[in-house]
Design a protein around this motif. Structure first.
Motif, PDB file in Angstrom:
ATOM      1  N   GLY A 189       6.783  -1.290 -19.481  1.00 51.59           N
ATOM      2  CA  GLY A 189       6.815  -0.252 -20.501  1.00 51.59           C
ATOM      3  C   GLY A 189       5.606   0.663 -20.518  1.00 51.59           C
ATOM      4  N   VAL A 190       4.661   0.464 -19.601  1.00 49.07           N
ATOM      5  CA  VAL A 190       3.499   1.345 -19.473  1.00 49.07           C
ATOM      6  C   VAL A 190       3.289   1.629 -17.992  1.00 49.07           C
ATOM      7  N   SER A 191       2.590   2.707 -17.697  1.00 48.58           N
ATOM      8  CA  SER A 191       2.304   3.018 -16.300  1.00 48.58           C
ATOM      9  C   SER A 191       1.263   2.053 -15.746  1.00 48.58           C
ATOM     10  N   PHE A 192       1.204   1.948 -14.444  1.00 49.59           N
ATOM     11  CA  PHE A 192       0.231   1.074 -13.815  1.00 49.59           C
ATOM     12  C   PHE A 192      -1.192   1.552 -14.109  1.00 49.59           C
ATOM     13  N   LEU A 246       0.838  -1.201   0.000  1.00 48.20           N
ATOM     14  CA  LEU A 246       0.000   0.000   0.000  1.00 48.20           C
ATOM     15  C   LEU A 246       0.875   1.253   0.000  1.00 48.20           C
ATOM     16  N   TYR A 247       1.950   1.209   0.785  1.00 46.83           N
ATOM     17  CA  TYR A 247       2.912   2.319   0.783  1.00 46.83           C
ATOM     18  C   TYR A 247       3.554   2.465  -0.598  1.00 46.83           C
ATOM     19  N   ALA A 248       3.918   1.338  -1.213  1.00 46.20           N
ATOM     20  CA  ALA A 248       4.557   1.377  -2.540  1.00 46.20           C
ATOM     21  C   ALA A 248       3.620   1.985  -3.570  1.00 46.20           C
ATOM     22  N   GLN A 249       2.332   1.709  -3.447  1.00 49.86           N
ATOM     23  CA  GLN A 249       1.361   2.283  -4.374  1.00 49.86           C
ATOM     24  C   GLN A 249       1.188   3.778  -4.120  1.00 49.86           C
ATOM     25  N   ASP A 281       4.304   2.194  -9.253  1.00 55.02           N
ATOM     26  CA  ASP A 281       4.139   2.686 -10.620  1.00 55.02           C
ATOM     27  C   ASP A 281       5.468   2.717 -11.367  1.00 55.02           C
ATOM     28  N   ARG A 282       6.532   3.145 -10.685  1.00 55.59           N
ATOM     29  CA  ARG A 282       7.856   3.215 -11.328  1.00 55.59           C
ATOM     30  C   ARG A 282       8.380   1.824 -11.676  1.00 55.59           C
ATOM     31  N   VAL A 283       8.236   0.893 -10.746  1.00 53.46           N
ATOM     32  CA  VAL A 283       8.712  -0.468 -10.992  1.00 53.46           C
ATOM     33  C   VAL A 283       7.880  -1.117 -12.096  1.00 53.46           C
ATOM     34  N   TRP A 284       6.584  -0.862 -12.088  1.00 52.34           N
ATOM     35  CA  TRP A 284       5.707  -1.410 -13.123  1.00 52.34           C
ATOM     36  C   TRP A 284       6.107  -0.895 -14.503  1.00 52.34           C
ATOM     37  N   ALA A 285       6.309   0.418 -14.610  1.00 55.83           N
ATOM     38  CA  ALA A 285       6.671   1.014 -15.897  1.00 55.83           C
ATOM     39  C   ALA A 285       8.010   0.468 -16.395  1.00 55.83           C
ATOM     40  N   ARG A 286       8.951   0.267 -15.479  1.00 58.00           N
ATOM     41  CA  ARG A 286      10.262  -0.266 -15.859  1.00 58.00           C
ATOM     42  C   ARG A 286      10.147  -1.711 -16.343  1.00 58.00           C
ATOM     43  N   ASN A 330      -6.365   0.692 -17.316  1.00 58.00           N
ATOM     44  CA  ASN A 330      -7.284   1.031 -18.401  1.00 58.00           C
ATOM     45  C   ASN A 330      -7.409  -0.088 -19.424  1.00 58.00           C
ATOM     46  N   ILE A 331      -6.278  -0.760 -19.697  1.00 52.31           N
ATOM     47  CA  ILE A 331      -6.276  -1.863 -20.658  1.00 52.31           C
ATOM     48  C   ILE A 331      -7.177  -3.003 -20.189  1.00 52.31           C
ATOM     49  N   LEU A 332      -7.322  -3.156 -18.884  1.00 56.66           N
ATOM     50  CA  LEU A 332      -8.131  -4.246 -18.354  1.00 56.66           C
ATOM     51  C   LEU A 332      -9.601  -4.139 -18.758  1.00 56.66           C
ATOM     52  N   THR A 333     -10.033  -2.953 -19.183  1.00 58.16           N
ATOM     53  CA  THR A 333     -11.443  -2.771 -19.554  1.00 58.16           C
ATOM     54  C   THR A 333     -11.705  -3.165 -21.004  1.00 58.16           C
ATOM     55  N   MET A 334     -10.655  -3.455 -21.771  1.00 53.43           N
ATOM     56  CA  MET A 334     -10.854  -3.735 -23.193  1.00 53.43           C
ATOM     57  C   MET A 334     -11.518  -5.096 -23.403  1.00 53.43           C
ATOM     58  N   GLY A 335     -12.388  -5.160 -24.400  1.00 52.94           N
ATOM     59  CA  GLY A 335     -12.964  -6.445 -24.786  1.00 52.94           C
ATOM     60  C   GLY A 335     -13.760  -7.124 -23.701  1.00 52.94           C
TER      61      GLY A 335
END
Length: 293
Positions: free
Chosen positions: A276-279, A259-262, A268-273, A284-289
């Motif tokens: 290649g996209v932000s958290f 929770l602190y990391a979020q 977000d930084r570790v996820w993007a690294r 947002n991608i999870l809503t597709m299809g």
């Protein structure tokens, strides 16, 4: 003489500070640790390491390891890594894996979870898994269909007769088999030992499609520019790290850290690294299809 006493006093203070050592994990802004959690962190620091079980695919993806590495650095401990297969996560000599999935009363504890602190992997939350161990839930996910850009299907029926690259006996392979049965479809299967081989098979044209959890799908796109995410084939789920049911304090420590990391932007930084996209873009991608299969 007074200056000598002052100097000696400063030296003693410095010696005490060095002896105690910095405790950054216990001093995180906005985190309130209980007495039990504080004692657990101290015990972890005295031990000097946290023991994890993971598989090569999870290590290669990087995100889970890197977010735990920040935790380990804050706690000033090492990470003891034990590489295993995903089947080892659920193995117990007398355990019946198929029965635990269908029998609401039957349960057992996997041997591996008895010998490590946690499984460091994206373990999707399923009722039968929560009979085996607790899960530190923090990453939403969906199963995503990954294909070549030049052969992207519009709907599931477009895949009839096509070849899927799969890892056998996984939640993904079982879900795909159910979808085929429900929709009257036939798939060919090209089985591999780990998920890292699947996107390569599709990119090279040796298979028509594969399915990944949404986080892993972004890794496929980063590695192979000719691949794309077609659509989701499952409803949203949650995944996280597995811990022994009796290690409730460890679970709460990890939950507060995540929770602190979020909140602090670390996640977000570790996820993007890693992907290649932000958290937030990932969410947002999870809503597709939206799937109705």
């Amino acid at each position: 003489m007074k200056s000598l006493f002052t100097f000696v006093g400063l030296v003693l203070i410095a010696m005490v500070a060095v002896a105690e050592g910095p405790k950054p994990l216990l001093a995180l802004d906005g985190v309130t640790w209980t007495a039990a959690e504080t004692d657990y962190i101290h015990a972890l620091q005295r031990r000097g390491q946290i023991k994890i079980a993971t598989n090569r695919s999870a290590i290669d993806r990087g995100f889970h390891y890197n977010i735990l590495k920040v935790f380990a650095d804050l706690a000033q401990i090492d990470i003891d890594i034990r590489l295993v297969s995903r089947r080892d996560y659920f193995y117990q000599a007398d355990g019946d894996l198929e029965r635990i999935k269908t029998d609401p009363i039957y349960a057992y504890v996997p041997t591996l979870i008895e010998n490590v602190d946690l499984y460091l992997d994206g373990i999707t939350v399923l009722p039968w898994r929560e009979k085996m161990f607790s899960i530190v839930k923090f990453v939403p996910t969906r199963q995503m269909l990954v294909t070549r850009k030049t052969d992207r299907p519009e709907q599931l029926s477009d895949l009839d007769g096509k070849v899927a690259a799969m890892v056998a006996d996984t939640t993904i392979s079982e879900h795909l088999a159910r979808l085929a049965l429900i929709n009257g479809l036939t798939f060919g299967y090209l089985y591999k030992q780990n998920f890292n081989q699947l996107d390569r098979m599709v990119a090279r044209g040796l298979a028509d499609f594969t399915v990944f959890n949404s986080d892993r799908a972004f890794t496929a796109l980063a590695h192979y520019p000719n691949l794309t995410i077609a659509f989701a084939i499952s409803e949203p789920q949650v995944m996280g790290w597995a811990v022994h049911k009796e290690k409730r304090v460890l679970k709460s420590v990890l939950e507060k850290y995540l929770l602190y990391a979020q909140d602090s932007g670390i996640l977000d930084r570790v996820w993007a690294r890693s992907y290649g996209v932000s958290f937030s873009h990932y969410l947002n991608i999870l809503t597709m299809g939206e799937t109705s299969h």
